[in-house]
Design an enzyme around this catalytic site. Sequence first.
Site, PDB file in Angstrom:
ATOM      1  N   HIS A  89       0.771  -1.134   0.040  1.00  0.00           N
ATOM      2  CA  HIS A  89       0.040  -0.078  -0.122  1.00  0.00           C
ATOM      3  C   HIS A  89       0.896   1.458  -0.029  1.00  0.00           C
ATOM      4  O   HIS A  89       1.971   1.160   0.564  1.00  0.00           O
ATOM      5  CB  HIS A  89      -0.804   0.085   0.994  1.00  0.00           C
ATOM      6  CG  HIS A  89      -0.282   0.040   2.512  1.00  0.00           C
ATOM      7  ND1 HIS A  89      -0.017   1.251   3.168  1.00  0.00           N
ATOM      8  CD2 HIS A  89      -0.076  -1.206   3.235  1.00  0.00           C
ATOM      9  CE1 HIS A  89       0.580   0.681   4.430  1.00  0.00           C
ATOM     10  NE2 HIS A  89       0.521  -0.463   4.541  1.00  0.00           N
ATOM     11  N   ASP A  91      -0.106   4.246   1.076  1.00  0.00           N
ATOM     12  CA  ASP A  91      -0.369   5.400   2.015  1.00  0.00           C
ATOM     13  C   ASP A  91       0.492   5.100   3.321  1.00  0.00           C
ATOM     14  O   ASP A  91       0.818   3.961   3.506  1.00  0.00           O
ATOM     15  CB  ASP A  91      -1.988   5.374   2.387  1.00  0.00           C
ATOM     16  CG  ASP A  91      -2.559   4.193   2.929  1.00  0.00           C
ATOM     17  OD1 ASP A  91      -2.118   3.009   2.446  1.00  0.00           O
ATOM     18  OD2 ASP A  91      -3.329   4.209   3.958  1.00  0.00           O
ATOM     19  N   ASP A 120       6.533   0.388   6.275  1.00  0.00           N
ATOM     20  CA  ASP A 120       5.044   0.171   6.268  1.00  0.00           C
ATOM     21  C   ASP A 120       4.506   1.244   5.136  1.00  0.00           C
ATOM     22  O   ASP A 120       4.205   2.321   5.877  1.00  0.00           O
ATOM     23  CB  ASP A 120       4.600   0.227   7.555  1.00  0.00           C
ATOM     24  CG  ASP A 120       3.132  -0.006   7.659  1.00  0.00           C
ATOM     25  OD1 ASP A 120       2.706  -0.593   6.702  1.00  0.00           O
ATOM     26  OD2 ASP A 120       2.463   0.312   8.785  1.00  0.00           O
ATOM     27  N   GLU A 154      -4.815   1.670   3.054  1.00  0.00           N
ATOM     28  CA  GLU A 154      -4.926   0.608   4.002  1.00  0.00           C
ATOM     29  C   GLU A 154      -5.141   0.989   5.435  1.00  0.00           C
ATOM     30  O   GLU A 154      -5.518   0.623   6.233  1.00  0.00           O
ATOM     31  CB  GLU A 154      -3.654  -0.049   3.759  1.00  0.00           C
ATOM     32  CG  GLU A 154      -3.441  -1.621   4.373  1.00  0.00           C
ATOM     33  CD  GLU A 154      -3.052  -1.521   5.819  1.00  0.00           C
ATOM     34  OE1 GLU A 154      -3.084  -2.498   6.524  1.00  0.00           O
ATOM     35  OE2 GLU A 154      -2.399  -0.497   6.153  1.00  0.00           O
ATOM     36  N   GLU A 155      -4.575   2.089   5.755  1.00  0.00           N
ATOM     37  CA  GLU A 155      -4.254   2.421   7.223  1.00  0.00           C
ATOM     38  C   GLU A 155      -5.442   3.175   7.776  1.00  0.00           C
ATOM     39  O   GLU A 155      -5.407   3.103   9.007  1.00  0.00           O
ATOM     40  CB  GLU A 155      -3.116   3.491   7.402  1.00  0.00           C
ATOM     41  CG  GLU A 155      -1.464   3.243   6.767  1.00  0.00           C
ATOM     42  CD  GLU A 155      -1.157   1.983   7.580  1.00  0.00           C
ATOM     43  OE1 GLU A 155      -1.774   1.500   8.693  1.00  0.00           O
ATOM     44  OE2 GLU A 155      -0.002   1.520   7.353  1.00  0.00           O
ATOM     45  N   ASP A 180       1.096 -10.450   0.932  1.00  0.00           N
ATOM     46  CA  ASP A 180       0.830  -8.836   1.419  1.00  0.00           C
ATOM     47  C   ASP A 180       1.875  -8.816   2.392  1.00  0.00           C
ATOM     48  O   ASP A 180       2.554  -9.842   2.995  1.00  0.00           O
ATOM     49  CB  ASP A 180      -0.395  -8.643   1.922  1.00  0.00           C
ATOM     50  CG  ASP A 180      -0.895  -7.165   2.006  1.00  0.00           C
ATOM     51  OD1 ASP A 180      -0.093  -6.365   1.604  1.00  0.00           O
ATOM     52  OD2 ASP A 180      -1.972  -6.776   2.473  1.00  0.00           O
ATOM     53  N   HIS A 423       4.398   2.525  12.717  1.00  0.00           N
ATOM     54  CA  HIS A 423       3.142   3.248  13.347  1.00  0.00           C
ATOM     55  C   HIS A 423       3.908   4.390  14.416  1.00  0.00           C
ATOM     56  O   HIS A 423       2.906   4.723  15.080  1.00  0.00           O
ATOM     57  CB  HIS A 423       2.118   2.529  13.626  1.00  0.00           C
ATOM     58  CG  HIS A 423       1.403   2.069  12.709  1.00  0.00           C
ATOM     59  ND1 HIS A 423      -0.263   1.832  12.739  1.00  0.00           N
ATOM     60  CD2 HIS A 423       1.623   1.655  11.536  1.00  0.00           C
ATOM     61  CE1 HIS A 423      -0.375   1.350  11.647  1.00  0.00           C
ATOM     62  NE2 HIS A 423       0.747   1.063  10.733  1.00  0.00           N
TER      63      HIS A 423
HETATM   64 ZN   LIG Z   1       1.042  -1.583   6.401  1.00  0.00          ZN
END
Ligand SMILES: [Zn+2]
Length: 450
Positions: A89, A91, A120, A154-155, A180, A423
């Site tokens: 992804h 984003d 990520d 996705e987030e 994934d 994150h």
């Molecule tokens: Zn991710």
Amino acid sequence: MTLREGQRSPARSHERAVAKLQALVRIPTVSDRDPGLVDTAAFDLFLEELARQFPVLHERLELTRVDTHGLLFRWPGASSARPVVLMAHLDVVPVEGTWQHPAFSGEVVDGVIWGRGTLDDKGSLVAICEAVESLLERDVVPAQDVWLSFGCNEEVSGSSAVLAVEELRRRGVEPWFVLDEGGAIASEAFPGVKAPIGVIGLTEKGVTSVELRVEGRGGHASTPSRMGPTARLARAIVRLDRSPMAPRTPSPTVELFRRMAPHGPLPLRPVFANAARLKPLLTRALLAAGPEPGAMTRTTFAVTTLSGSPALNVIAATAKAGVNIRIMVGDTVNDVLDHVRSVVADDQVHIDVVERNEPSPVSPMDDAFELLEATIGEVFPDAVPSPYVMMAATDSRFFTEICERVYRFAPFRMTKAQREAIHSFDEHLGVEAFLDGVRWYELLIERLPR
Ligand SMILES: [Zn+2]
């Protein structure tokens, strides 16, 4: 040796790959649940930059735009009988904390690429694209159709992946396997285990949220009655906290311990090796080891949001608590709701379901899994490939609707500190680790069977 047109020296191509990741990390594609707060210009720019960085891929693959900025590429292979889908992804989550290097700088310092999204999930996205680009430059035709599905929200649990699945279904594509983000080549995976573990997620927990709500009359804070909305809500929260759901060790976790056994601490090796027989013991040990290992054994409940009256001198007419629930494979949303109802045991506490997601089905460990294991063995010979249960949610959960084999694995070496930076702050990826990742995706595509 002279290089033909289209070929590059390894050092040059490595520099080129790293520069592409840097360029794309610099574009702040931060997603938000409120579409009004999304910087769409950043997403537009990201797609332009991606096309500029991977010209051959964009020229030779068929592209379908999905959702606002999602991409679905098809790379026709020699056969379309067993198509595969590689996911990532574009984003990222917002920046928080204090960073050693600015989050959108993409700086390379001492062999490390810094920035939000390096792990990520722009690292995977760029590694996949770079692998495809180099194979195209060498005129490689994959044995099977290769689809690239890149989500843009996705987030924030957006609809990009759902729409990609819809598009594939419409076109009658039934993937042989889907890959994934999720796992990694994880060092310090378990206390006392020296070897890095190549963890491949076979399933992921289901994210479900409920709100506990108690209504009352409200009124002036000078004349409270007993067991008002806030007290009743507090009692419900404490009851829920005291009565977790039954723990157990699911089969991917048993297999993880069996595979770690030869690398584990000497006294624990027999326990790890006999994990299947010693499941109750293992389950108790995981629970005793703290919240993180404990979460591997059961459905968890976290009370996250709380609200009552907006003013200090007003009694709440409504008191609410948000509960974020991560459902373990083997439990269902209905089991969880029954559990909440029975332990709260108070029909004045309303349970409103905010979002419901079942845990994903467990993917089989057959030929596709073996292909992942074999390629991990080639690129990361010191790592122990193993299945596991993923604790977080990925876009790949939607692909379980059209595919039995959904695996969660990113081919990057990650330390514990790096995994914790996801994150959070100081997200970074080693240059060598990134290049190994590119090589792994290349190999995976080259090894697809006829
Ligand atoms: Zn991710």
